[in-house]
Motif scaffolding. Structure first.
Motif, PDB file in Angstrom:
ATOM      1  N   GLU A 408      64.938  -9.439  63.715  1.00  0.00           N
ATOM      2  CA  GLU A 408      64.116 -10.569  64.141  1.00  0.00           C
ATOM      3  C   GLU A 408      62.693 -10.134  64.476  1.00  0.00           C
ATOM      4  O   GLU A 408      61.726 -10.699  63.984  1.00  0.00           O
ATOM      5  CB  GLU A 408      64.772 -11.209  65.356  1.00  0.00           C
ATOM      6  N   GLU A 409      62.583  -9.092  65.273  1.00  0.00           N
ATOM      7  CA  GLU A 409      61.255  -8.640  65.703  1.00  0.00           C
ATOM      8  C   GLU A 409      60.383  -8.205  64.530  1.00  0.00           C
ATOM      9  O   GLU A 409      59.186  -8.409  64.520  1.00  0.00           O
ATOM     10  CB  GLU A 409      61.395  -7.463  66.676  1.00  0.00           C
ATOM     11  N   LYS A 410      61.029  -7.565  63.539  1.00  0.00           N
ATOM     12  CA  LYS A 410      60.231  -7.021  62.442  1.00  0.00           C
ATOM     13  C   LYS A 410      60.216  -7.928  61.226  1.00  0.00           C
ATOM     14  O   LYS A 410      59.655  -7.571  60.189  1.00  0.00           O
ATOM     15  CB  LYS A 410      60.783  -5.650  62.036  1.00  0.00           C
ATOM     16  N   GLY A 411      60.867  -9.082  61.352  1.00  0.00           N
ATOM     17  CA  GLY A 411      60.895 -10.009  60.228  1.00  0.00           C
ATOM     18  C   GLY A 411      61.517  -9.388  58.985  1.00  0.00           C
ATOM     19  O   GLY A 411      60.975  -9.455  57.885  1.00  0.00           O
ATOM     20  N   LEU A 412      62.675  -8.771  59.159  1.00  0.00           N
ATOM     21  CA  LEU A 412      63.277  -8.035  58.056  1.00  0.00           C
ATOM     22  C   LEU A 412      64.397  -8.790  57.371  1.00  0.00           C
ATOM     23  O   LEU A 412      65.095  -8.248  56.519  1.00  0.00           O
ATOM     24  CB  LEU A 412      63.827  -6.695  58.571  1.00  0.00           C
ATOM     25  N   LYS A 413      64.592 -10.033  57.790  1.00  0.00           N
ATOM     26  CA  LYS A 413      65.743 -10.751  57.259  1.00  0.00           C
ATOM     27  C   LYS A 413      65.646 -10.881  55.742  1.00  0.00           C
ATOM     28  O   LYS A 413      64.594 -11.125  55.180  1.00  0.00           O
ATOM     29  CB  LYS A 413      65.818 -12.124  57.911  1.00  0.00           C
ATOM     30  N   GLN A 414      66.785 -10.727  55.126  1.00  0.00           N
ATOM     31  CA  GLN A 414      66.835 -10.799  53.668  1.00  0.00           C
ATOM     32  C   GLN A 414      66.525 -12.223  53.201  1.00  0.00           C
ATOM     33  O   GLN A 414      66.979 -13.189  53.780  1.00  0.00           O
ATOM     34  CB  GLN A 414      68.231 -10.379  53.213  1.00  0.00           C
ATOM     35  N   VAL A 415      65.753 -12.338  52.146  1.00  0.00           N
ATOM     36  CA  VAL A 415      65.446 -13.651  51.600  1.00  0.00           C
ATOM     37  C   VAL A 415      66.460 -13.981  50.506  1.00  0.00           C
ATOM     38  O   VAL A 415      66.520 -13.311  49.485  1.00  0.00           O
ATOM     39  CB  VAL A 415      64.016 -13.671  50.997  1.00  0.00           C
ATOM     40  N   SER A 416      67.292 -14.997  50.795  1.00  0.00           N
ATOM     41  CA  SER A 416      68.293 -15.390  49.813  1.00  0.00           C
ATOM     42  C   SER A 416      68.013 -16.798  49.290  1.00  0.00           C
ATOM     43  O   SER A 416      68.725 -17.307  48.445  1.00  0.00           O
ATOM     44  CB  SER A 416      69.691 -15.353  50.434  1.00  0.00           C
ATOM     45  N   ASP A 417      66.986 -17.384  49.851  1.00  0.00           N
ATOM     46  CA  ASP A 417      66.670 -18.761  49.500  1.00  0.00           C
ATOM     47  C   ASP A 417      66.303 -18.872  48.019  1.00  0.00           C
ATOM     48  O   ASP A 417      65.332 -18.267  47.553  1.00  0.00           O
ATOM     49  CB  ASP A 417      65.498 -19.237  50.365  1.00  0.00           C
ATOM     50  N   GLU A 418      67.083 -19.669  47.302  1.00  0.00           N
ATOM     51  CA  GLU A 418      66.939 -19.712  45.839  1.00  0.00           C
ATOM     52  C   GLU A 418      65.607 -20.314  45.403  1.00  0.00           C
ATOM     53  O   GLU A 418      64.984 -19.841  44.457  1.00  0.00           O
ATOM     54  CB  GLU A 418      68.084 -20.508  45.219  1.00  0.00           C
ATOM     55  N   ALA A 419      65.197 -21.363  46.118  1.00  0.00           N
ATOM     56  CA  ALA A 419      63.948 -22.020  45.732  1.00  0.00           C
ATOM     57  C   ALA A 419      62.783 -21.041  45.871  1.00  0.00           C
ATOM     58  O   ALA A 419      61.954 -20.895  44.966  1.00  0.00           O
ATOM     59  CB  ALA A 419      63.726 -23.254  46.607  1.00  0.00           C
TER      60      ALA A 419
END
Ligand code: ADP
Ligand code: MG
Ligand code: ZN
Length: 477
Positions: A408-419
């Motif tokens: 969360e702090e480093k904004g590392l979440k994986q992007v899985s959003d297809e659009a």
């Protein structure tokens, strides 16, 4: 002429007792010189030894783990010799009535597969002190903190046949003593020291050749290197027409050679006799049976269980079951819900690398098992890529934050959003018309190029599975 090496190993194991073998002095490492001493371990006249009861208990437990017969009335003996680190001028050891005899241990190597190494005996004894040769001075100092620290000496039959087996044997002993908790097995602190007896005989000959004994090998690597060296040295001597003399040698860790310390002919008349100050060590058969029943799971059994219950392969299971600290850590990570293979890969991969690089133990590194478990769960759920996971792992080593917080702090979440990913794919294809052309006319290995570009665009955060699928959909039209 072909020669067969014949090797027997003597391993000294330092026991994990809080106090010394015959007095209540602490065994703690690293104390100021001579501060862990009293009249007994200083060898002052008239001081009387009292046996630490944990020592025969540990000896019996190790004996059981090594398939030995346990003697219920073993005896201490004095081994007489003079040396400045031995104030009494004798070492209390055991001679003709050791506590354990006639055991065996199975080891496995690539060259010979499984082989059973006989254990001649295990006996209890006290360690000597330490001489400190201060640099730039012609004086030697004596530190007796180690005098009276309890040891078990494990003597093998001459059943070992290669340097590889010698190393495997020592590793297995290490795994067992730490698994049953009789020793901390800290190699850096000299908790395991091996003397390697090596001789050669022509292939097919029954009688043994003359042996040398290389003393005080305190790492698995040194045992292997010293045995390799000694086999080669003796082979060359014999081929040169010389005879091997029975002698004690030492391993020079810098020059990687063994060198003669003393020849046996002049040495070793210890005039053993029963120690009149110490009574017979009596163990009850019931106590030994209790030990037998309560023996913890041994590395071998643990390895089998990891394979059968967790589906790990032979190699992974062996590495994870070899040390008590590591196997306990692994099982803790699993209780926090990690998938076994993923947890295994992190522990024997990145975590072991950090241990090796820093020289720290798992507990010193201090990565909480639940944090590692959380990390593997984030990977499994597809919330982070395995590449990002490495970044988070490094961060966890220094910050003690949960992986979720780091993400969360480093904004590392994986992007899985297809659009969102689809939009980036479209841009990428427009910007690389030529490669798209080539791909469509058959050069499909360019997919890797597109995936790489996508990871770059998303700074490693794009979900590889989604990216792959989207790329294929859009390229394969
Ligand atoms: P010592 O009391 O001099 O140390 P031991 O007979 O107790 O001698 O043997 C010590 C170790 O040497 C044992 O591990 C034994 O297996 C090994 N050993 C004995 N003879 C040979 C040999 N010829 N070659 C290699 N190892 C040997
Ligand atoms: Mg010996
Ligand atoms: Zn003492």
């Amino acid at each position: 002429m072909q020669f067969e090496p014949v090797i027997g190993l003597e391993i000294h194991v330092q026991l994990a007792t809080a106090s010394k073998i015959f007095c209540s002095c602490s065994t703690e490492f690293g104390k100021p010189p001579n501060s862990n001493t009293c009249p007994v371990c200083l060898g002052l006249p008239g001081a009387l030894p009292v046996l630490n009861r944990r020592v025969p208990e540990f000896a019996a437990q190790l004996g059981l783990a090594l398939n030995c017969e346990i003697r219920l009335d073993s005896q201490f003996a004095r081994k007489n010799y003079f040396y400045p680190d031995l104030p009494k001028a004798y070492q209390v050891s055991q001679f003709d009535r050791p506590i354990c005899e006639n055991g065996w241990l199975e080891i496995e190597t690539e060259s010979r597969g499984k082989s059973r190494i006989g254990i001649t005996r295990i006996h209890m004894e006290e360690d000597a002190g330490k001489l400190v040769h201060a640099e730039g001075s012609d004086e030697s100092l004596v530190d007796l903190n180690r005098a009276g620290v309890p040891l078990l000496e494990i003597v093998s039959e001459p059943d070992v046949r290669s340097a590889e087996e010698a190393k495997a044997y020592m590793e297995k002993i290490h795994a067992i003593v730490t698994a049953i908790g009789v020793s901390d097995g800290d190699m850096e602190k000299g908790h395991l020291r091996c003397d390697a007896n090596v001789s050669l005989r022509p292939h097919g000959q029954k009688e043994f050749g003359t042996r040398t004994e290389t003393k005080n090998l305190n790492s698995f690597r040194f045992v292997q290197q010293a045995v390799v060296y000694e086999i080669e040295r003796q082979r060359e001597e014999i081929l040169d027409g010389k005879t091997i003399v029975q002698e004690t040698r030492l391993w020079d860790t810098d020059r990687k050679i063994t060198f003669s310390m003393r020849s046996k002919e002049e040495a070793d008349e210890y005039r053993y006799f029963p120690d009149p100050d110490l009574p017979i060590v009596e163990l009850s058969a019931e106590l030994v049976e209790t030990f037998r029943k309560n023996l913890p799971e041994l590395p071998e059994a643990k390895q089998q269980r990891f394979m059968a219950e967790l589906g790990l392969n032979n190699y992974d299971a062996k590495v994870l079951s070899a040390g008590r600290e590591m196997s306990e850590y692994f099982e803790k990570v699993l209780t926090h819900g990690a998938a076994p293979k993923l947890a295994c890969n992190w522990i024997i991969g990145d975590l072991t690398r950090v241990m090796n690089e820093s020289g720290k133990s798992l507990s010193e590194i201090g990565l909480l098992p639940e944090h590692l478990a959380d990390l593997t769960k984030l990977i499994e759920k597809g919330e982070i890529s395995s590449k990002i996971a490495k970044t988070i792992f490094e961060e966890m080593l220094v910050s003690a934050k949960t992986p979720a917080l780091i993400v969360e702090e480093k904004g590392l979440k994986q992007v899985s959003d297809e659009a969102e990913l689809g939009r980036i794919v479209d841009e990428l294809l427009v910007a690389n018309q030529q490669q798209v052309e080539q791909y469509r006319t058959g050069k499909t290995q360019l997919l890797g190029f597109f995936v790489g570009q996508m990871m770059k665009q998303t700074r490693g955060k794009g979900n590889p599975a989604v990216i792959n699928r989207l790329l294929k959909e859009k390229l394969d039209v």
